[in-house]
Every structure is written in C-alpha cells, then in structure tokens.
Enzyme design. Structure first.
Site, mmCIF file in Angstrom:
data_model
loop_
_atom_site.group_PDB
_atom_site.id
_atom_site.type_symbol
_atom_site.label_atom_id
_atom_site.label_comp_id
_atom_site.label_asym_id
_atom_site.label_seq_id
_atom_site.Cartn_x
_atom_site.Cartn_y
_atom_site.Cartn_z
ATOM 1 N N HIS A 103 0.838 -1.189 0.000
ATOM 2 C CA HIS A 103 0.000 0.000 0.000
ATOM 3 C C HIS A 103 0.880 1.248 0.000
ATOM 4 O O HIS A 103 1.914 1.286 0.684
ATOM 5 C CB HIS A 103 -0.912 0.017 1.221
ATOM 6 N N GLU A 120 -1.668 -0.677 8.378
ATOM 7 C CA GLU A 120 -2.594 -1.649 8.947
ATOM 8 C C GLU A 120 -1.897 -2.550 9.953
ATOM 9 O O GLU A 120 -0.664 -2.602 10.033
ATOM 10 C CB GLU A 120 -3.234 -2.496 7.844
ATOM 11 N N HIS A 178 3.522 -7.676 1.267
ATOM 12 C CA HIS A 178 2.919 -8.611 2.203
ATOM 13 C C HIS A 178 1.809 -9.425 1.550
ATOM 14 O O HIS A 178 1.314 -9.066 0.485
ATOM 15 C CB HIS A 178 2.339 -7.865 3.417
ATOM 16 N N ARG A 198 -1.435 -4.559 -6.245
ATOM 17 C CA ARG A 198 -1.242 -5.998 -6.356
ATOM 18 C C ARG A 198 -0.083 -6.249 -7.327
ATOM 19 O O ARG A 198 -0.111 -5.764 -8.465
ATOM 20 C CB ARG A 198 -2.530 -6.648 -6.872
#
Length: 322
Positions: A103, A120, A178, A198
């Site tokens: 991200h 996150e 990740h 992605r």
C-alpha cells in the site's frame, strides 16, 4: 442524543481466495463458500456501515458523524481527519493465499488517488497447521532486482515467510510487501483506504477466466526495498490489564484479556473507542446504554462517553482508539 454502544451490520465480501471460517469460527451469516471479508466498521464510500441495534438502527455511520460529529468522533479526531471515519475494521478469512501486495503512503496515495495511504495491523484469530504470512523481503533488494524478479516470475524467492498461530500480531506499515497465507483467519485494523497495489497473484484466474489486474508500475515507487524486522508485534498479555500493542499516528490498539469486570474512565480520551471481541463474550456499557458482545463482533463507543464498563468472566478484546 444519547449515543449508546453501537453495533453495525457486517458487510460481507466474496473473494477469489475466501472460505467459510467467517461462519464456522465467527458465526457470520455467509451464504457462499468464498466469503473472504467481513467489514465490521467502515466509512468507505459505497460500503458505509449501518447501525444494527437500538433507536439508531438503520442509520449509517456517515449520517451519525454528520449529525453528531464531535460526539461520535471526538474533537481531536475531527480536527485531524475531518468527517471521514479514519479506520476500517475487518475480519479476513484466507482459504487460499491472498495476492502479494503493498500500500502507498499518505503522500503518494493523495497525489495519485486523492486518498489516505494504508497502514494496517493484523491479529491472528485462527490458523491452520503451518499457515504462513508473507511480510517484507528476506534480504534488502534494489528496485532493479525487484523488477527483474517480476519479469522472471521469481518474486517468491525474495520474500520473507512467517509461520503464525493464534494471538500473533503484525504491524504492516506502508510500502511493505505482504500477503495473508492460506489457512489464516485474522482481524485487520487499518486506515480508511482501499488503495492496494497488487504485484503477484500466483497466476490465478477469476471466476470469469480472467487474470486479476496487477499494478506493477505503480508499485515500483511505493515499495520499501529494505529488509526490516519491524513487523512482529511483541506485547504483554497480562490478565485484567490494558496491554499496549500498537501505537501509530493512525490508530492505537490495546489488548485486554479479562476474567473479571473492568471500568475505564475515558472522559479525557477525546476519541471514539472500538472493541473487537476475539474470544469469549462480554457486556459493555457507556453512560447511555449497554450491549452484549461475543467472539467475532465489533462495537463502537462514541467519543461523548465518560466511562466504559466491561462485564465479563472470560473475554479477549482488542481496544482501538485514535
């Protein structure tokens, strides 16, 4: 308005990699075998949470913030984030490996997508034997080395794998590559953002026979290529105490393993409080009402609350504030 503890209808999402643990382990009313996510508390446009309990049942989270901004969010939260709810709470069930992704940070996300970035954290609630997460690289790489691995379909050899079990917690800062591995059920706390790059999807096709979109070029300037061991969260698990887990500019998360009632004075917190029940059950009350909470459920305590009473003999809770 008496802003009592608020529970919201889960927003269930089918995913290519999803399974049935959201029903089997958390009791969600899913109707498919590929339900991958339950959005528990969301202000994301198009997926705004709806109140499920009490007099405000049927109201959206955004309607509540519009009518009672400071009472719901807290003054300091309102000043920092405006009227957009700043965190997104999810449960994620990975029957298959999720795509390898990352991200962008706030600056890049604002420039490219007019969005916040996406910091996150993950709390593992259930994991099959030998289940793994991918977090970061196994060595520091250059941008050219990374780009070559994408071209040659050899990215997996550069990645760091972490075996996991219930209670393991990970902090995923922006830029860190990740993926959630198959067999993992977790709670995710993140900035309000749906911006994901992605970079590899195991050459899978969706239900229509198409490869999912990759964001190869966008990712190049967003990745942190340095090997870092800053992701596994070490935290105390003392019973009947508030144990600090993660404190970052976007959210603070504490761990509560309760065997008896607890009363918290939150008059000076100046933020809403979220409770995610990851085991057991509890009854939670503020100055205006109470609600029962069980494993797999999430509630919002509005910022106007002065005290929080948690009545339980066995519950494990994640407490989230700003």
């Amino acid at each position: 308005m008496s802003l009592y503890p608020l529970k919201f209808d889960p927003i269930l999402k089918e995913r290519l990699w999803g399974g049935t643990k959201l029903k089997q382990v958390l009791g969600k009313e899913i109707t498919s075998d590929i339900t991958g996510e339950s959005w528990e508390l969301s202000g994301v446009a198009g997926d705004v949470s709806i109140v499920a309990n009490g007099k405000l049942k049927g109201c959206s989270l955004q309607e509540l913030i519009t009518k009672y901004p400071e009472e719901v969010l807290g003054k300091s939260v309102l000043e920092r984030f405006g009227s957009e709810f700043p965190v997104l709470i999810k449960f994620i069930d990975a029957k298959q490996d999720l795509s390898i992704q990352l991200h962008p940070n706030d600056k890049l996300a604002k420039k490219r997508h007019n969005s916040f970035g996406k910091t996150e954290m993950w709390y593992v609630m259930d994991a099959d034997k030998d289940a793994e997460l991918i977090v970061g690289f196994n060595k520091t790489v250059t941008k050219d080395e990374y780009a070559k691995s994408i071209e040659e379909n050899s990215l997996l050899a550069l990645l760091n794998y972490e075996k996991v079990q219930e209670g393991d917690t990970f902090f995923i800062n922006t830029g860190k590559i990740h993926a959630i591995g198959s067999g993992v059920l977790l709670a995710e706390i993140q900035q309000t953002s749906d911006v994901t790059y992605r970079v590899f999807d195991f050459n899978r096709k969706d239900k229509d026979g198409n490869y999912r979109e990759l964001h190869t070029e966008l990712a190049l300037d967003a990745i942190d290529y340095e090997k870092k061991d800053d992701f596994k969260v070490s935290y105390n698990q003392n019973k009947d105490e508030v144990n600090s887990m993660v404190a970052c500019p976007y959210f603070t998360t504490n761990y509560l393993d309760l065997t008896q009632p607890m009363e918290l004075n939150v008059a000076d917190r100046n933020s809403f409080t979220i409770y995610i029940c990851v085991a057991g059950n509890a009854s939670i009350a503020n100055d205006f009402g109470q609600i029962d909470l069980q494993k797999g459920q999430t509630i919002l305590i509005p910022a106007v609350s002065k005290t929080i009473h948690i009545n339980t003999t066995k519950a494990k809770l994640l407490e989230v504030t700003i």
